[in-house]
Design a protein around this motif. Structure first.
Motif, PDB file in Angstrom:
ATOM      1  N   UNK A 207       0.853  -1.197   0.000  1.00  0.00           N
ATOM      2  CA  UNK A 207       0.000   0.000   0.000  1.00  0.00           C
ATOM      3  C   UNK A 207       0.878   1.231   0.000  1.00  0.00           C
ATOM      4  N   UNK A 208       0.474   2.213  -0.783  1.00  0.00           N
ATOM      5  CA  UNK A 208       1.213   3.472  -0.763  1.00  0.00           C
ATOM      6  C   UNK A 208       0.236   4.629  -0.879  1.00  0.00           C
ATOM      7  N   UNK A 209       0.650   5.769  -0.355  1.00  0.00           N
ATOM      8  CA  UNK A 209      -0.170   6.969  -0.412  1.00  0.00           C
ATOM      9  C   UNK A 209       0.531   7.940  -1.348  1.00  0.00           C
ATOM     10  N   UNK A 277      16.767   6.056 -22.550  1.00  0.00           N
ATOM     11  CA  UNK A 277      17.098   5.347 -21.329  1.00  0.00           C
ATOM     12  C   UNK A 277      17.302   3.852 -21.535  1.00  0.00           C
ATOM     13  N   UNK A 357       9.214  -7.624  -7.108  1.00  0.00           N
ATOM     14  CA  UNK A 357      10.233  -6.572  -6.976  1.00  0.00           C
ATOM     15  C   UNK A 357      10.153  -5.541  -8.107  1.00  0.00           C
ATOM     16  N   UNK A 361       5.648   0.262  -4.426  1.00  0.00           N
ATOM     17  CA  UNK A 361       6.326   1.507  -4.055  1.00  0.00           C
ATOM     18  C   UNK A 361       7.848   1.443  -4.127  1.00  0.00           C
ATOM     19  N   UNK A 367       8.648   2.604  -8.865  1.00  0.00           N
ATOM     20  CA  UNK A 367       8.961   3.629  -7.858  1.00  0.00           C
ATOM     21  C   UNK A 367       9.069   4.989  -8.528  1.00  0.00           C
ATOM     22  N   UNK A 368       9.448   4.979  -9.808  1.00  0.00           N
ATOM     23  CA  UNK A 368       9.512   6.287 -10.477  1.00  0.00           C
ATOM     24  C   UNK A 368       8.135   6.783 -10.914  1.00  0.00           C
ATOM     25  N   UNK A 370       5.333   6.757  -8.977  1.00  0.00           N
ATOM     26  CA  UNK A 370       4.798   7.563  -7.879  1.00  0.00           C
ATOM     27  C   UNK A 370       5.600   8.848  -7.696  1.00  0.00           C
ATOM     28  N   UNK A 371       6.918   8.765  -7.949  1.00  0.00           N
ATOM     29  CA  UNK A 371       7.724   9.980  -7.887  1.00  0.00           C
ATOM     30  C   UNK A 371       7.252  10.991  -8.945  1.00  0.00           C
TER      31      UNK A 371
ATOM     32  N   UNK B  59       7.937  -5.699  -0.076  1.00  0.00           N
ATOM     33  CA  UNK B  59       8.073  -4.601  -1.050  1.00  0.00           C
ATOM     34  C   UNK B  59       9.385  -4.750  -1.784  1.00  0.00           C
ATOM     35  N   UNK B  60      10.400  -5.112  -0.991  1.00  0.00           N
ATOM     36  CA  UNK B  60      11.692  -5.493  -1.549  1.00  0.00           C
ATOM     37  C   UNK B  60      11.926  -6.909  -1.044  1.00  0.00           C
ATOM     38  N   UNK B  79      16.796   4.769 -11.954  1.00  0.00           N
ATOM     39  CA  UNK B  79      15.600   5.283 -11.284  1.00  0.00           C
ATOM     40  C   UNK B  79      15.573   6.806 -11.248  1.00  0.00           C
ATOM     41  N   UNK B  80      14.405   7.369 -11.546  1.00  0.00           N
ATOM     42  CA  UNK B  80      14.183   8.809 -11.445  1.00  0.00           C
ATOM     43  C   UNK B  80      13.536   9.074 -10.091  1.00  0.00           C
ATOM     44  N   UNK B  81      14.178   9.829  -9.229  1.00  0.00           N
ATOM     45  CA  UNK B  81      13.511  10.146  -7.965  1.00  0.00           C
ATOM     46  C   UNK B  81      13.910  11.521  -7.448  1.00  0.00           C
ATOM     47  N   UNK B  82      13.021  12.077  -6.665  1.00  0.00           N
ATOM     48  CA  UNK B  82      13.212  13.408  -6.108  1.00  0.00           C
ATOM     49  C   UNK B  82      14.366  13.363  -5.108  1.00  0.00           C
ATOM     50  N   UNK B  84      16.515  13.626  -1.847  1.00  0.00           N
ATOM     51  CA  UNK B  84      16.057  13.540  -0.463  1.00  0.00           C
ATOM     52  C   UNK B  84      17.225  13.214   0.457  1.00  0.00           C
ATOM     53  N   UNK B 152       0.799   2.399   5.220  1.00  0.00           N
ATOM     54  CA  UNK B 152       1.093   2.707   3.827  1.00  0.00           C
ATOM     55  C   UNK B 152       2.485   3.311   3.708  1.00  0.00           C
ATOM     56  N   UNK B 153       3.111   3.071   2.566  1.00  0.00           N
ATOM     57  CA  UNK B 153       4.366   3.743   2.251  1.00  0.00           C
ATOM     58  C   UNK B 153       4.026   5.157   1.807  1.00  0.00           C
ATOM     59  N   UNK B 155       4.321   7.675  -0.472  1.00  0.00           N
ATOM     60  CA  UNK B 155       4.693   7.779  -1.888  1.00  0.00           C
ATOM     61  C   UNK B 155       5.571   6.607  -2.338  1.00  0.00           C
ATOM     62  N   UNK B 156       6.892   6.715  -2.211  1.00  0.00           N
ATOM     63  CA  UNK B 156       7.715   5.621  -2.728  1.00  0.00           C
ATOM     64  C   UNK B 156       8.843   5.298  -1.766  1.00  0.00           C
ATOM     65  N   UNK B 157       9.365   4.108  -1.911  1.00  0.00           N
ATOM     66  CA  UNK B 157      10.483   3.675  -1.066  1.00  0.00           C
ATOM     67  C   UNK B 157      11.696   3.528  -1.979  1.00  0.00           C
ATOM     68  N   UNK B 158      12.618   4.490  -1.889  1.00  0.00           N
ATOM     69  CA  UNK B 158      13.739   4.514  -2.826  1.00  0.00           C
ATOM     70  C   UNK B 158      14.989   3.913  -2.175  1.00  0.00           C
TER      71      UNK B 158
END
Lengths: 422, 161
Positions: A207-209, A277, A357, A361, A367-368, A370-371, B59-60, B79-82, B84, B152-153, B155-158
């Motif tokens: 689950x993710x928000x 990419x 995997x 999230x 994962x990208x 949701x980002x 999740x992992x 991976x594209x991520x903000x 942090x 809940x996570x 947003x994301x778990x990087x």
């Protein structure tokens, strides 16, 4: 102390919700930014769609294996409970006491013999019928409910419910068409493909928000264009790429969609030059992570979006449902429910867990997502009068046999405008 | 025979190990993070919800050290991520038992996250459930389940836990 009944009550002026917005002239090739952030739009969506003539994903039959097993769930903003009754049937009832409205079920899953509201202990059976009201006759000969109070009229609302191959769907509406008619043959075929009637085994939830409007997730899953560019893992290892055999089919007047592709493995082609990419040099040490065991139609992957908020999909050997729960205009919860089949061997279960995997999230190819959705929501929030353009692959809503297209998004907004009267 | 002094010393060493691990992740030294594990390791980030229901999904879910290395490659290269900044706070370190030379231990974790334009927030809270091996070069994780309390996570778990 007494209550003065002649006293004037404060005056209230009725203020109906008005959506004072104009859709851009170009129609469904444009999306106005306010559609994601306006609270009035959100409220109308909850009424028209989630509480309206739609069928909503609630869960899998295997989540409530025994009599009294329950799972708490949401349909839009509305809390519901899925529960198996004494006859083995699965009910979906409102999670709301008929008395004052408290949630009667506070846990995510569990097993009960009946439901008792903790507030005043009104008691309901597994079909939602009101069985008991404490002090119904009062105490010391005083008080209690009026003599004509009829418990039969004060049960918890039970939704129309359907079980399709082990997936449970419900609607608040008495006028919605049958589930089969609602889905149509293309979407139904996808559900049947993934749920061929074999007994299912639950593997777990993620689950993710996500801090973005729920429609952005819907669009993301109707958008193969981004998947061929953003997700390096997909394109490099051939899990999903622009030059593989694919189909984008809008159905249900644009509400639903089917999007499928074929896993072709790592390869170089003319199209790879366009995929900035794509990483020819990228090596993966555990090759099994991106190598599925043959299971469905020679590597056919993808799935169906069932409007308003569910997707059934396959990626490698991971089988999962995705469920979107709107949490106000500016956030949504995304739930992946992973499952397998009861006759899976040990290796297949391991592969289903391993390929998980890729998604969720922390997934290599999501994962990208949701980002990105957060960036999109933040980007448009400050510019409610801006519009986005969805003209990739043309300006029509015809099905395509290629991926570089936004046809499913256009078809969706064609449907959406009509349904919302916008 | 393990003496009281031995066990205090061991606990201190394990605490140091956990602190070093936290520091490695805070520095986003992902390659260094992999070095904390054995080749045949099991590393999983799993919700308390799944653990309580007896469901295996993580999740992992890394089933060997190569999968950890692949995850580092993915984070570094794809991976594209903000941007942090994370801080790992580890407390409540306990050795539960020592069996066949393997140390069964646990600890609580709290991870705060500061995004590029925001103040830190509590991102993830939970418990490490570990099996450690003592080698000549120090401890190695043979098994680590990161069981998180969050429903809940966010947003994301990087960055790994």
């Amino acid at each position: 102390m007494s209550c003065n009944h002649t006293e004037q009550a404060p005056r209230v002026v009725e203020a109906p919700i008005v959506i004072n917005r104009r859709w851009p002239e170009e129609g469904f090739t444009r999306i106005p930014a306010w559609v994601y952030t306006d609270p009035a739009v959100y409220k109308k969506e909850m009424d028209v769609f989630f509480a309206g003539d739609t069928w909503n994903y609630v869960g899998l039959e295997c989540e409530v294996p025994e009599v009294g097993s329950f799972k708490r769930q949401w349909i839009g903003d509305r809390p519901v409970v899925m529960v198996r009754n004494e006859d083995g049937q699965i009910n979906v009832i409102e999670n709301r006491c008929a008395h004052k409205g408290a949630q009667i079920c506070w846990e995510n899953t569990g097993k009960v013999s009946d439901f008792t509201c903790p507030y005043h202990q009104w008691n309901y059976d597994l079909n939602g019928n009101l069985q008991g009201v404490p002090f119904r006759r009062g105490a010391l000969g005083k008080g209690g409910m009026p003599k004509d109070f009829d418990p039969k009229k004060w049960g918890i609302k039970r939704l129309r419910t359907v079980n399709r191959g082990g997936s449970i769907w419900a609607t608040f509406s008495e006028s919605a068409p049958s589930f089969e008619e609602y889905c149509g043959p293309d979407v139904l075929a996808e559900i049947d493909h993934m749920l061929p009637g074999k007994k299912l085994t639950l593997l777990g939830y993620s689950r993710q928000l996500i801090p973005s409007n729920w429609k952005m997730y819907l669009e993301n899953l109707k958008d193969p264009y981004h998947a061929t560019l953003l997700h390096t893992f997909y394109i490099t290892f051939g899990l999903w790429r622009a030059d593989s055999k694919s189909e984008c089919i809008p159905t249900g007047g644009g509400a639903h969609s089917v999007m499928v592709s074929h896993n072709e493995g790592k390869k170089k082609s003319e199209a790879t030059a366009e995929m900035e990419r794509f990483r020819d040099d990228l090596r993966i040490l555990d090759a099994e992570t991106v190598t599925p065991r043959k299971e469905f139609n020679e590597g056919r992957v993808g799935g169906a979006w069932v409007f308003p908020a569910a997707q059934f999909g396959i990626q490698a050997n991971s089988l999962k449902t995705r469920h979107v729960i709107p949490r106000g205009p500016n956030a949504h919860e995304l739930v992946f429910t992973y499952y397998g089949y009861e006759d899976d061997d040990e290796e297949m279960t391991r592969l289903r867990l391993k390929h998980a995997n890729l998604l969720g999230p922390a997934g290599f190819v999501s994962m990208d997502d949701s980002e990105m959705l957060k960036q999109v929501h933040t980007g448009i929030s400050g510019y409610p009068d801006s519009v986005s353009v969805v003209e990739m692959g043309g300006r029509d809503t015809e099905p395509t046999d290629y991926m570089v297209s936004e046809v499913l998004i256009r078809a969706f907004y064609k449907y959406y405008r009509e349904a919302m009267g916008l | 025979m393990t003496t009281v002094l031995d066990s205090i010393a061991l606990r201190m060493q394990i605490r140091d190990f956990y602190d070093d691990y936290a520091n490695t992740l805070d520095d986003v030294d992902l390659e260094g993070w992999v070095d904390y594990f054995t080749e045949d390791c099991h590393y999983r980030v799993i919700s308390q919800e799944n653990v309580k229901a007896g469901l295996p999904l993580g999740l992992i879910y890394c089933m060997n050290k190569n999968m950890l290395r692949d995850r580092v490659t993915a984070l570094r290269e794809t991976t594209m991520f903000e941007p942090r900044t994370l801080r790992h706070f580890i407390s409540g370190v306990r050795i539960n038992r020592i069996e066949d030379g393997l140390i069964h231990a646990q600890a609580n974790f709290m991870i705060t996250e500061a995004l590029s334009d925001q103040e830190p927030t509590v991102n993830l809270v939970g418990q490490y459930q570990d099996i450690l091996e003592q080698t000549e070069d120090g401890f190695l994780l043979r098994r680590r389940d990161c069981v998180y309390d969050n429903y809940r996570i966010r947003n994301s778990l990087i960055i790994p836990v």
